[in-house]
Enzyme design. Structure first.
Site, PDB file in Angstrom:
ATOM      1  N   GLY A   1      -4.062   6.920   1.471  1.00 37.38           N
ATOM      2  CA  GLY A   1      -4.758   8.083   2.061  1.00 37.38           C
ATOM      3  C   GLY A   1      -5.606   7.577   3.070  1.00 37.38           C
ATOM      4  O   GLY A   1      -5.676   6.063   3.311  1.00 37.38           O
ATOM      5  N   CYS A   2      -5.816   8.249   4.318  1.00 38.25           N
ATOM      6  CA  CYS A   2      -6.583   7.611   5.357  1.00 38.25           C
ATOM      7  C   CYS A   2      -8.165   8.135   5.700  1.00 38.25           C
ATOM      8  O   CYS A   2      -8.612   8.280   6.804  1.00 38.25           O
ATOM      9  CB  CYS A   2      -5.699   7.981   6.652  1.00 38.25           C
ATOM     10  N   ILE A   3      -8.565   8.371   4.454  1.00 42.47           N
ATOM     11  CA  ILE A   3     -10.101   8.671   4.638  1.00 42.47           C
ATOM     12  C   ILE A   3     -10.820   8.071   3.644  1.00 42.47           C
ATOM     13  O   ILE A   3     -10.531   7.668   2.652  1.00 42.47           O
ATOM     14  CB  ILE A   3     -10.330  10.276   4.577  1.00 42.47           C
TER      15      ILE A   3
ATOM     16  N   SER B   1      -9.208   4.027   9.022  1.00 38.90           N
ATOM     17  CA  SER B   1      -8.113   3.527   8.347  1.00 38.90           C
ATOM     18  C   SER B   1      -8.112   2.041   8.506  1.00 38.90           C
ATOM     19  O   SER B   1      -8.080   1.312   7.373  1.00 38.90           O
ATOM     20  CB  SER B   1      -6.939   4.042   8.530  1.00 38.90           C
TER      21      SER B   1
END
Lengths: 102, 161
Positions: free
Chosen positions: A100-102, B32
């Site tokens: 995921g990117c959060i 990220s």
């Protein structure tokens, strides 16, 4: 020097456990020691929550979910797991590399 | 300052756009990067300053004129995009979608990347042009000239948004 507990555990090239279901708290301790990360009660709040989420959803929680659900905030999370909490927390909890990117 | 990684990979992002969609790109990338232990420096210039300006950051909008890529929600032809309220409606829809993905609203997201240890800078020249002072920016932001940013970004991977 490898902890004998880790000798029978399979890891991928980046040091993540291949089978999250084989994880135990002792293995978690041993991985943390390998990563030179001394674990405190606060680390365990994160690790236990990650395990609990994995058991329920078959997926590691996002960092946002960790900070929204537990009393560990973003600043503390980064202090607890230097070198990137997404990677390190999942690694110690025996979960795969998060996507995921959060 | 939050403890940084021991590795020396560093990402510098220059943000020059202040629309709602463009604001999320640097924030997601910065987050990220920090999550995986990469150092981050964020430089905001021109309209990008809106993203870290206290009075503006909560009300960023999507441009509906001259934006050919309004899908997946719906396509708005340029002429219709000029109708009053169109941009507000598109922005509202986008905020809903962002929320569904569990991405925070812009002000909270900026705080998140700051808490994660990313450094935030406002471009001095743009701020002078827009009559902004350090007090107008989020508390943790510093004011920096482009030359200083060049020094700061030495050896880093650089991105312009």
């Amino acid at each position: 020097m490898t902890n004998p507990i880790l000798e029978n555990v399979e890891f991928d090239d980046d040091g993540f456990m291949i089978d999250p279901n084989a994880w135990t708290a002792e293995i978690g301790e041993a991985i943390a020691a390998r990563e030179e990360l001394p674990l405190t009660d606060r680390h365990w709040v994160v690790i236990n929550f990650a395990r609990q989420e994995f058991d329920a959803n078959d997926e590691a929680p996002t960092l946002r979910r960790i900070t929204k659900t537990t009393d560990v905030d973003t600043k503390e999370l980064y202090k607890l797991f230097p070198g990137g909490p997404a990677k390190k927390a999942a690694m110690v909890a025996g979960l795969g590399k998060p996507t995921g990117c959060i | 300052m939050t403890e940084k990684s021991n590795g020396n990979r560093k990402l510098c992002i220059i943000t020059s756009k202040g629309s709602l969609d463009m604001a999320y790109i640097p924030l997601i990338l910065a987050n990220s990067a920090r999550m995986t232990g990469i150092d981050v420096e964020l430089f905001f210039t021109f309209w990008g300053l809106d993203v870290i300006t206290k009075k503006k950051m909560g009300g960023l909008n999507v441009a509906t004129v001259g934006n050919p890529s309004m899908h997946p929600w719906f396509h708005i032809p340029t002429l219709l995009g000029a109708i009053p309220g169109m941009s507000a409606a598109a922005s509202w829809m986008m905020r809903q979608e962002i929320d569904k993905l569990d991405f925070p609203p812009v002000p909270e997201f900026v705080q998140l990347v700051i808490d994660s240890g990313a450094n935030v800078y406002g471009c001095k020249m743009s701020m002078d042009m827009m009559k902004l002072t350090k007090d107008d920016l989020v508390d943790e932001a510093e004011v920096l000239g482009a030359m200083e940013f060049m020094e700061l970004s030495e050896g880093a991977q650089l991105l312009l948004v």
